[in-house]
Design a protein around this motif. Structure first.
Motif, mmCIF file in Angstrom:
data_model
loop_
_atom_site.group_PDB
_atom_site.id
_atom_site.type_symbol
_atom_site.label_atom_id
_atom_site.label_comp_id
_atom_site.label_asym_id
_atom_site.label_seq_id
_atom_site.Cartn_x
_atom_site.Cartn_y
_atom_site.Cartn_z
ATOM 1 N N ASP A 30 -8.936 -28.672 -1.113
ATOM 2 C CA ASP A 30 -9.766 -29.397 -2.088
ATOM 3 C C ASP A 30 -10.796 -30.504 -1.454
ATOM 4 O O ASP A 30 -11.836 -30.649 -2.181
ATOM 5 C CB ASP A 30 -8.836 -30.451 -2.910
ATOM 6 N N ALA A 31 -10.328 -30.823 -0.460
ATOM 7 C CA ALA A 31 -11.440 -31.942 0.310
ATOM 8 C C ALA A 31 -11.036 -31.863 1.773
ATOM 9 O O ALA A 31 -9.861 -31.928 2.230
ATOM 10 C CB ALA A 31 -11.324 -33.301 -0.051
ATOM 11 N N SER A 44 -13.539 -37.477 -4.106
ATOM 12 C CA SER A 44 -12.356 -36.892 -3.820
ATOM 13 C C SER A 44 -11.526 -37.317 -2.706
ATOM 14 O O SER A 44 -10.741 -36.726 -2.297
ATOM 15 C CB SER A 44 -12.691 -35.300 -3.774
ATOM 16 N N ARG A 48 -16.120 -32.617 0.088
ATOM 17 C CA ARG A 48 -15.877 -31.369 -0.803
ATOM 18 C C ARG A 48 -16.685 -30.114 0.011
ATOM 19 O O ARG A 48 -17.717 -30.035 0.152
ATOM 20 C CB ARG A 48 -16.323 -31.516 -2.202
#
Length: 231
Positions: A30-31, A44, A48
């Motif tokens: 996700d990151a 986040s 990213r």
């Protein structure tokens, strides 16, 4: 110069097979992690995949953003940074054995970034002042397609986040004597994914040579402007 850039692109291609063997990218995180001191700047909490970040001309901020992901095993490509200090990068956690350096891509900077995005999850590049919005838009689409995060030093219209850095305060000298041990700066970030500016006050570098948090450093704000400082 064109021949040298072509040879550099060929080197990237040759690296592809080995990097793919060592680091599979079939499932993107996700990151990509950043240091805890910088995480409040990013919605986040990390970098990213597929995003483009615009940075001031500050090697310290660049290395600080890349250090945690590099320590965790991510490969980084540095493009158009002929004066890159490997020792300074390592001090922030960037692993020299997972780093590719393409110092002078010349007029082929767009092709070089595009090729690097095919291979590296993190790409740091100096962007020419003559870069047109259409050029950066095409590269942004390529980054999203390949899941590579770009840290751009220079103009990047439509960046997911743009960073500024200012209000420097050096520490370590007392009563006219002593040695500089750290620098306090305010780093702010705002952009397409975070219209309201986020700010942190942190040590860059800290006494240990890396980035360090200050107590109560995160200060979200909607106003104010920071003048970029280097280093």
């Amino acid at each position: 110069m064109a021949m040298a850039a072509y040879e550099q692109l060929s080197d990237i291609t040759r690296l592809r097979a080995e990097i793919s063997r060592m680091q599979r990218r079939t499932a993107e995180p996700d990151a990509l992690p950043v240091d805890d001191a910088l995480a409040p700047l990013l919605p986040s909490g990390g970098l990213r995949p597929g995003a483009a970040y615009a940075l001031p001309d500050s090697p310290a901020l660049l290395f600080a953003l890349l250090g945690s992901a590099s320590r965790d095993g991510a490969w980084c490509a540095f493009i158009g940074l002929p004066d890159l200090s490997f020792e300074a990068a390592e001090g922030y956690g960037v692993a020299p054995n997972r780093l590719a350096h393409i110092p002078r891509p010349g007029d082929r900077w767009r092709q070089t970034i595009s090729a690097a995005a095919d291979v590296f999850p993190l790409v740091a590049a100096r962007i020419p002042r003559t870069a047109a919005p259409a050029e950066t838009a095409r590269l942004s689409a390529r980054l999203r397609e390949r899941g590579s995060a770009l840290l751009a030093i220079g103009p990047w219209p439509g960046a997911d986040l743009s960073f500024t850095m200012g209000e420097p305060e050096w520490r370590g000298i007392g009563s006219g004597h002593g040695a500089l041990s750290s620098r306090v700066v305010t780093v702010a970030a705002s952009g397409r994914i975070s219209p309201v500016a986020r700010r942190v006050r942190l040590l860059l570098p800290g006494p240990t040579g890396g980035v360090e948090s200050l107590p109560s450093a995160s200060i979200p704000t909607q106003r104010g402007h920071l003048t970029a400082v280097s280093a």
